[in-house]
Design a protein around this motif. Structure first.
Motif, PDB file in Angstrom:
ATOM      1  N   VAL A  92      14.452  -6.668  -5.282  1.00 25.57           N
ATOM      2  CA  VAL A  92      15.616  -5.781  -5.220  1.00 25.57           C
ATOM      3  C   VAL A  92      16.647  -6.441  -4.310  1.00 25.57           C
ATOM      4  O   VAL A  92      16.346  -6.800  -3.166  1.00 25.57           O
ATOM      5  CB  VAL A  92      15.219  -4.383  -4.696  1.00 25.57           C
TER       6      VAL A  92
ATOM      7  N   ASN B 139      14.993  -8.807   2.818  1.00 22.74           N
ATOM      8  CA  ASN B 139      16.424  -9.079   2.607  1.00 22.74           C
ATOM      9  C   ASN B 139      17.264  -7.812   2.821  1.00 22.74           C
ATOM     10  O   ASN B 139      18.383  -7.874   3.322  1.00 22.74           O
ATOM     11  CB  ASN B 139      16.646  -9.645   1.196  1.00 22.74           C
TER      12      ASN B 139
ATOM     13  N   GLU C 246       8.484  -4.536  -7.425  1.00 28.22           N
ATOM     14  CA  GLU C 246       7.786  -5.399  -6.451  1.00 28.22           C
ATOM     15  C   GLU C 246       8.176  -6.853  -6.713  1.00 28.22           C
ATOM     16  O   GLU C 246       8.253  -7.294  -7.854  1.00 28.22           O
ATOM     17  CB  GLU C 246       6.265  -5.184  -6.563  1.00 28.22           C
ATOM     18  N   LYS C 247       8.352  -7.553  -5.605  1.00 23.79           N
ATOM     19  CA  LYS C 247       8.816  -8.943  -5.633  1.00 23.79           C
ATOM     20  C   LYS C 247       7.823  -9.915  -6.288  1.00 23.79           C
ATOM     21  O   LYS C 247       8.210 -10.782  -7.054  1.00 23.79           O
ATOM     22  CB  LYS C 247       8.986  -9.319  -4.158  1.00 23.79           C
TER      23      LYS C 247
ATOM     24  N   GLY D 127      -2.811  -0.141  10.495  1.00 25.55           N
ATOM     25  CA  GLY D 127      -1.517  -0.205   9.801  1.00 25.55           C
ATOM     26  C   GLY D 127      -1.625   0.167   8.332  1.00 25.55           C
ATOM     27  O   GLY D 127      -0.759   0.858   7.788  1.00 25.55           O
ATOM     28  N   MET D 128      -2.706  -0.282   7.687  1.00 24.43           N
ATOM     29  CA  MET D 128      -2.863   0.030   6.259  1.00 24.43           C
ATOM     30  C   MET D 128      -3.081   1.523   6.063  1.00 24.43           C
ATOM     31  O   MET D 128      -2.502   2.137   5.159  1.00 24.43           O
ATOM     32  CB  MET D 128      -4.030  -0.765   5.675  1.00 24.43           C
TER      33      MET D 128
ATOM     34  N   LEU E 233       0.818  -1.222   0.000  1.00 22.05           N
ATOM     35  CA  LEU E 233       0.000   0.000   0.000  1.00 22.05           C
ATOM     36  C   LEU E 233       0.847   1.264   0.000  1.00 22.05           C
ATOM     37  O   LEU E 233       0.540   2.223  -0.711  1.00 22.05           O
ATOM     38  CB  LEU E 233      -0.932  -0.003   1.216  1.00 22.05           C
ATOM     39  N   ALA E 234       1.924   1.281   0.796  1.00 20.70           N
ATOM     40  CA  ALA E 234       2.743   2.493   0.895  1.00 20.70           C
ATOM     41  C   ALA E 234       3.430   2.786  -0.438  1.00 20.70           C
ATOM     42  O   ALA E 234       3.361   3.912  -0.955  1.00 20.70           O
ATOM     43  CB  ALA E 234       3.778   2.329   2.007  1.00 20.70           C
TER      44      ALA E 234
ATOM     45  N   ASP F 128       5.243   0.046   6.693  1.00 14.88           N
ATOM     46  CA  ASP F 128       5.809  -0.858   7.705  1.00 14.88           C
ATOM     47  C   ASP F 128       7.336  -0.824   7.731  1.00 14.88           C
ATOM     48  O   ASP F 128       7.943  -1.194   8.738  1.00 14.88           O
ATOM     49  CB  ASP F 128       5.372  -2.304   7.435  1.00 14.88           C
TER      50      ASP F 128
ATOM     51  N   LYS G 137      -2.028 -11.542   1.022  1.00 16.15           N
ATOM     52  CA  LYS G 137      -1.067 -11.157   2.069  1.00 16.15           C
ATOM     53  C   LYS G 137      -1.678 -11.413   3.432  1.00 16.15           C
ATOM     54  O   LYS G 137      -2.903 -11.281   3.582  1.00 16.15           O
ATOM     55  CB  LYS G 137      -0.813  -9.645   1.990  1.00 16.15           C
TER      56      LYS G 137
ATOM     57  N   GLY H  47      -5.435  -8.224   8.234  1.00 18.98           N
ATOM     58  CA  GLY H  47      -6.820  -8.276   8.720  1.00 18.98           C
ATOM     59  C   GLY H  47      -7.827  -7.759   7.707  1.00 18.98           C
ATOM     60  O   GLY H  47      -9.022  -8.032   7.804  1.00 18.98           O
TER      61      GLY H  47
ATOM     62  N   TYR I 170       9.159  -1.739   1.499  1.00 20.44           N
ATOM     63  CA  TYR I 170       9.204  -3.188   1.291  1.00 20.44           C
ATOM     64  C   TYR I 170       8.659  -3.981   2.479  1.00 20.44           C
ATOM     65  O   TYR I 170       8.922  -5.172   2.614  1.00 20.44           O
ATOM     66  CB  TYR I 170      10.627  -3.632   0.907  1.00 20.44           C
TER      67      TYR I 170
ATOM     68  N   ARG J 222      -6.510  -7.858   0.392  1.00 22.92           N
ATOM     69  CA  ARG J 222      -5.279  -7.253  -0.126  1.00 22.92           C
ATOM     70  C   ARG J 222      -5.047  -7.700  -1.569  1.00 22.92           C
ATOM     71  O   ARG J 222      -4.445  -6.976  -2.364  1.00 22.92           O
ATOM     72  CB  ARG J 222      -4.088  -7.632   0.763  1.00 22.92           C
TER      73      ARG J 222
ATOM     74  N   TYR K 151      -9.232  -4.958   7.181  1.00 31.51           N
ATOM     75  CA  TYR K 151     -10.170  -3.895   7.582  1.00 31.51           C
ATOM     76  C   TYR K 151      -9.415  -2.578   7.454  1.00 31.51           C
ATOM     77  O   TYR K 151      -8.370  -2.385   8.090  1.00 31.51           O
ATOM     78  CB  TYR K 151     -10.637  -4.089   9.038  1.00 31.51           C
TER      79      TYR K 151
HETATM   80  C1  LIG Z   1      -1.637 -10.208  11.490  1.00 33.80           C
HETATM   81  C2  LIG Z   1      -1.789  -8.817  10.951  1.00 33.80           C
HETATM   82  C3  LIG Z   1      -3.070  -8.280  10.766  1.00 33.80           C
HETATM   83  C4  LIG Z   1      -3.220  -6.975  10.284  1.00 33.80           C
HETATM   84  N1  LIG Z   1      -4.481  -6.464  10.123  1.00 33.80           N
HETATM   85  C5  LIG Z   1      -4.657  -5.185   9.709  1.00 33.80           C
HETATM   86  C6  LIG Z   1      -5.963  -4.635   9.538  1.00 33.80           C
HETATM   87  O1  LIG Z   1      -6.984  -5.299   9.677  1.00 33.80           O
HETATM   88  N2  LIG Z   1      -6.049  -3.327   9.176  1.00 33.80           N
HETATM   89  C7  LIG Z   1      -4.954  -2.540   8.957  1.00 33.80           C
HETATM   90  O2  LIG Z   1      -5.115  -1.353   8.639  1.00 33.80           O
HETATM   91  N3  LIG Z   1      -3.703  -3.051   9.073  1.00 33.80           N
HETATM   92  C8  LIG Z   1      -3.531  -4.347   9.434  1.00 33.80           C
HETATM   93  N4  LIG Z   1      -2.262  -4.874   9.533  1.00 33.80           N
HETATM   94  C9  LIG Z   1      -1.109  -4.043   9.155  1.00 33.80           C
HETATM   95  C10 LIG Z   1      -0.961  -3.948   7.627  1.00 33.80           C
HETATM   96  O3  LIG Z   1      -0.994  -5.228   7.037  1.00 33.80           O
HETATM   97  C11 LIG Z   1       0.365  -3.270   7.260  1.00 33.80           C
HETATM   98  O4  LIG Z   1       0.566  -2.142   8.072  1.00 33.80           O
HETATM   99  C12 LIG Z   1       0.376  -2.864   5.785  1.00 33.80           C
HETATM  100  O5  LIG Z   1       0.309  -4.004   4.971  1.00 33.80           O
HETATM  101  C13 LIG Z   1       1.629  -2.068   5.464  1.00 33.80           C
HETATM  102  O6  LIG Z   1       1.730  -1.852   4.079  1.00 33.80           O
HETATM  103  P1  LIG Z   1       3.166  -1.652   3.422  1.00 33.80           P
HETATM  104  O7  LIG Z   1       2.926  -1.151   2.047  1.00 33.80           O
HETATM  105  O8  LIG Z   1       4.038  -0.865   4.329  1.00 33.80           O
HETATM  106  O9  LIG Z   1       3.817  -3.115   3.390  1.00 33.80           O
HETATM  107  P2  LIG Z   1       3.366  -4.424   2.554  1.00 33.80           P
HETATM  108  O10 LIG Z   1       1.926  -4.392   2.226  1.00 33.80           O
HETATM  109  O11 LIG Z   1       3.897  -5.579   3.333  1.00 33.80           O
HETATM  110  O12 LIG Z   1       4.174  -4.280   1.196  1.00 33.80           O
HETATM  111  C14 LIG Z   1       5.547  -4.464   1.081  1.00 33.80           C
HETATM  112  C15 LIG Z   1       5.840  -5.047  -0.300  1.00 33.80           C
HETATM  113  O13 LIG Z   1       7.245  -5.061  -0.521  1.00 33.80           O
HETATM  114  C16 LIG Z   1       7.579  -6.233  -1.249  1.00 33.80           C
HETATM  115  N5  LIG Z   1       9.020  -6.499  -1.047  1.00 33.80           N
HETATM  116  C17 LIG Z   1       9.653  -6.908   0.083  1.00 33.80           C
HETATM  117  N6  LIG Z   1      10.978  -6.988  -0.115  1.00 33.80           N
HETATM  118  C18 LIG Z   1      11.187  -6.625  -1.409  1.00 33.80           C
HETATM  119  C19 LIG Z   1      12.353  -6.519  -2.221  1.00 33.80           C
HETATM  120  N7  LIG Z   1      13.573  -6.775  -1.739  1.00 33.80           N
HETATM  121  N8  LIG Z   1      12.199  -6.145  -3.524  1.00 33.80           N
HETATM  122  C20 LIG Z   1      10.964  -5.865  -4.034  1.00 33.80           C
HETATM  123  N9  LIG Z   1       9.835  -5.945  -3.297  1.00 33.80           N
HETATM  124  C21 LIG Z   1       9.944  -6.311  -2.006  1.00 33.80           C
HETATM  125  C22 LIG Z   1       6.652  -7.299  -0.692  1.00 33.80           C
HETATM  126  O14 LIG Z   1       6.473  -8.363  -1.596  1.00 33.80           O
HETATM  127  C23 LIG Z   1       5.369  -6.483  -0.450  1.00 33.80           C
HETATM  128  O15 LIG Z   1       4.452  -6.577  -1.525  1.00 33.80           O
HETATM  129  C24 LIG Z   1      -2.073  -6.185   9.981  1.00 33.80           C
HETATM  130  C25 LIG Z   1      -0.786  -6.732  10.141  1.00 33.80           C
HETATM  131  C26 LIG Z   1      -0.640  -8.032  10.623  1.00 33.80           C
HETATM  132  C27 LIG Z   1       0.737  -8.595  10.800  1.00 33.80           C
END
Ligand SMILES: Cc1cc2nc3c(=O)[nH]c(=O)nc-3n(C[C@H](O)[C@H](O)[C@H](O)COP(=O)(O)OP(=O)(O)OC[C@H]3O[C@@H](n4cnc5c(N)ncnc54)[C@H](O)[C@@H]3O)c2cc1C
Length: 316
Positions: free
Chosen positions: A121, A155, A36-37, A287-288, A16-17, A275, A44, A47, A150, A99, A49
Motif C-alpha cells: 500500500v 512506508n 499484504e506486501k 507481542g504476538m 497476526l493483527a 505493532d 519474519k 521469537g 502494517y 511465523r 513463542y
Molecule cells: C526480535 C524480536 C523478537 C520477538 N519475539 C517474540 C516472541 O517470541 N513472542 C511474541 O509474542 N512476540 C515476539 N515479538 C513481537 C512480535 O513479533 C510482534 O509483536 C508481532 O509480529 C506483531 O504482529 P503485527 O501483525 O502487528 O505485525 P507484523 O507481523 O510485523 O505484520 C505486519 C505486516 O504488514 C506488512 N506491511 C508493512 N507495510 C505494508 C504496506 N505498506 N502495505 C502492505 N503490507 C505492509 C508486512 O509485510 C507484515 O507482513 C518479537 C519482536 C522482535 C522484534
C-alpha cells in the motif's frame, strides 16, 4: 479518482493483527480486503513463542495451531551474561510455531471469507467520509474503514511523519532457524552483553534463535557471525548452541529501527492494530498475543458499534 472497487473494511498489512481482524470481521459478514506486501508463506524476525492466552480466541475463529504442529511449551529458562541459569514452570505456558507457518495458516483461513491482495500500500487518504487507497502496482480502492496493521515501521509511517519515526531507535533484531537438539517444551532466554537471545523449537523441530541487541553493542564487530562468536558466545549456553547448531537459512534475517516509543492508535482516521499501535519489548514474549488481542478488541467494538449505529467518531 477513476471508478474503483469499494469495500467496507480494508486492512493494510497481513501479519497476526491484520489477518486475525480480517478473519473475525469477515466471519461476521463484513466485506474485507486485506493487502499484504509479501506473498505467503514468508519468514519474519520473531521469537516464535506465543502465549497460550490466545488459544481459545484462535480456536473460536477455527484456527488450531497445536493441531497444525506447534510445540507445547511449559518450561522457561533464563540465564545471565555469565550463564547462571534459573528454570521454572510457566503457569500458563505457550506454543512454538514459526511465523512462516502461523501467518500462512491464518492467511488460508482468511481466504475462506475475505479477499487478499499481495501488494504494497503506497497511499491512504480520507476525504468526504471515504478512504482512497493506492497500491504500488497502481490498484486503487475505496473503503468505509481502513485498519493499519502494517507492523513496526513502514512506508506509511514515514509518509505520515508519525512521531516515533522522527526519533532514531537503537534496537535491531536477528533471527534464523537451526538444526539443534533441544527439548521441545522449553523456551530459553540467554542474556549477553547488549542484548538477549531466545531459543525455542518450532513445528518443524528446527530451533528458532532470535536476538535483540543495539547498534552500540553491534557496531564494533565486523558482521553477524563475528558478533555472535565474540559477544553472544560469552554466555556458555549460547556458546554451546552456536558451536553445535547448523544454520538452516541461507543467512540470518535482520530488522533494524525497532522502536518502543508510544504510537498514535488512530491517525488520519486509520485505526491501528498490533505493532502499528504500539510494541512491547520482545523480552516479554507477548507481542504476538497482544497483536492478536488488539484485533479481537477492535473487532468486538466494531461489530457492536455497527449493530447499534455508532458514529465513526465513537468507533475511533
Ligand atoms: C526480535 C524480536 C523478537 C520477538 N519475539 C517474540 C516472541 O517470541 N513472542 C511474541 O509474542 N512476540 C515476539 N515479538 C513481537 C512480535 O513479533 C510482534 O509483536 C508481532 O509480529 C506483531 O504482529 P503485527 O501483525 O502487528 O505485525 P507484523 O507481523 O510485523 O505484520 C505486519 C505486516 O504488514 C506488512 N506491511 C508493512 N507495510 C505494508 C504496506 N505498506 N502495505 C502492505 N503490507 C505492509 C508486512 O509485510 C507484515 O507482513 C518479537 C519482536 C522482535 C522484534
Amino acid at each position: 479518482m477513476a471508478k474503483c472497487k469499494h469495500v467496507e473494511v480494508l486492512i493494510v498489512g497481513g501479519g497476526l493483527a491484520g489477518l486475525t481482524a480480517g478473519i473475525h470481521l469477515s466471519q461476521h459478514g463484513f466485506e474485507v480486503l486485506l493487502i499484504e506486501k509479501y506473498a505467503y508463506p514468508h519468514h519474519k524476525v520473531c521469537g516464535e513463542y506465543v502465549s497460550n492466552e490466545v488459544l481459545p480466541y484462535l480456536n473460536g475463529l477455527g484456527v488450531d495451531p497445536i493441531k497444525e504442529g506447534a510445540k507445547n511449551i511449559s518450561l522457561f529458562e533464563i540465564s545471565n551474561t555469565k550463564g547462571e541459569l534459573l528454570s521454572t514452570k510457566l503457569p500458563l505456558g505457550g506454543f512454538g510455531i514459526s511465523r512462516y507457518h502461523l501467518d500462512n495458516i491464518l492467511y488460508q483461513k482468511l481466504l475462506e471469507t475475505a479477499a487478499v491482495e499481495i501488494a504494497t500500500v503506497s497511499g491512504v487518504c480520507f476525504l468526504n467520509e471515504i478512504f482512497e487507497v493506492q497500491t504500488q502496482h497502481g490498484n486503487e480502492y475505496t473503503a468505509d474503514f481502513v485498519l493499519g496493521a502494517y507492523g513496526k515501521r513502514s512506508n506509511l509511517d514515514i509518509q505520515w511523519k508519525r512521531d516515533f519515526v522522527q526519533k532514531p531507535s537503537q534496537w535491531l533484531g536477528v533471527k534464523a532457524h537451526y538444526d539443534f537438539n533441544m527439548p521441545e517444551d522449553i523456551v530459553a532466554l540467554h542474556n549477553f552483553n547488549g542484548g538477549y537471545c531466545g531459543l525455542s523449537q518450532t513445528e518443524t523441530g528446527a530451533v528458532n534463535a532470535c536476538y535483540l541487541t543495539t547498534y552500540a553493542a553491534f557496531k564494533k564487530h565486523k558482521n553477524i557471525e563475528v558478533f555472535q562468536k565474540e559477544v553472544l558466545c560469552e554466555n556458555p549456553h549460547l556458546k554451546h548452541f552456536f558451536n553445535n547448531a547448523n544454520l538452516l537459512f541461507d543467512a540470518p534475517l535482520t530488522i533494524s529501527q525497532v522502536s518502543f516509543s508510544k504510537k498514535e492508535t488512530v491517525m488520519n482516521h486509520v485505526i491501528m492494530l498490533g505493532d502499528t499501535a504500539g510494541l512491547i519489548h520482545p523480552l516479554c514474549g507477548n507481542g504476538m498475543a497482544m497483536a492478536i488481542h488488539s484485533a479481537k478488541l477492535f473487532s468486538e467494538i466494531f461489530i457492536t458499534s455497527k449493530k447499534t449505529g455508532q458514529s465513526r467518531q465513537a468507533i475511533e
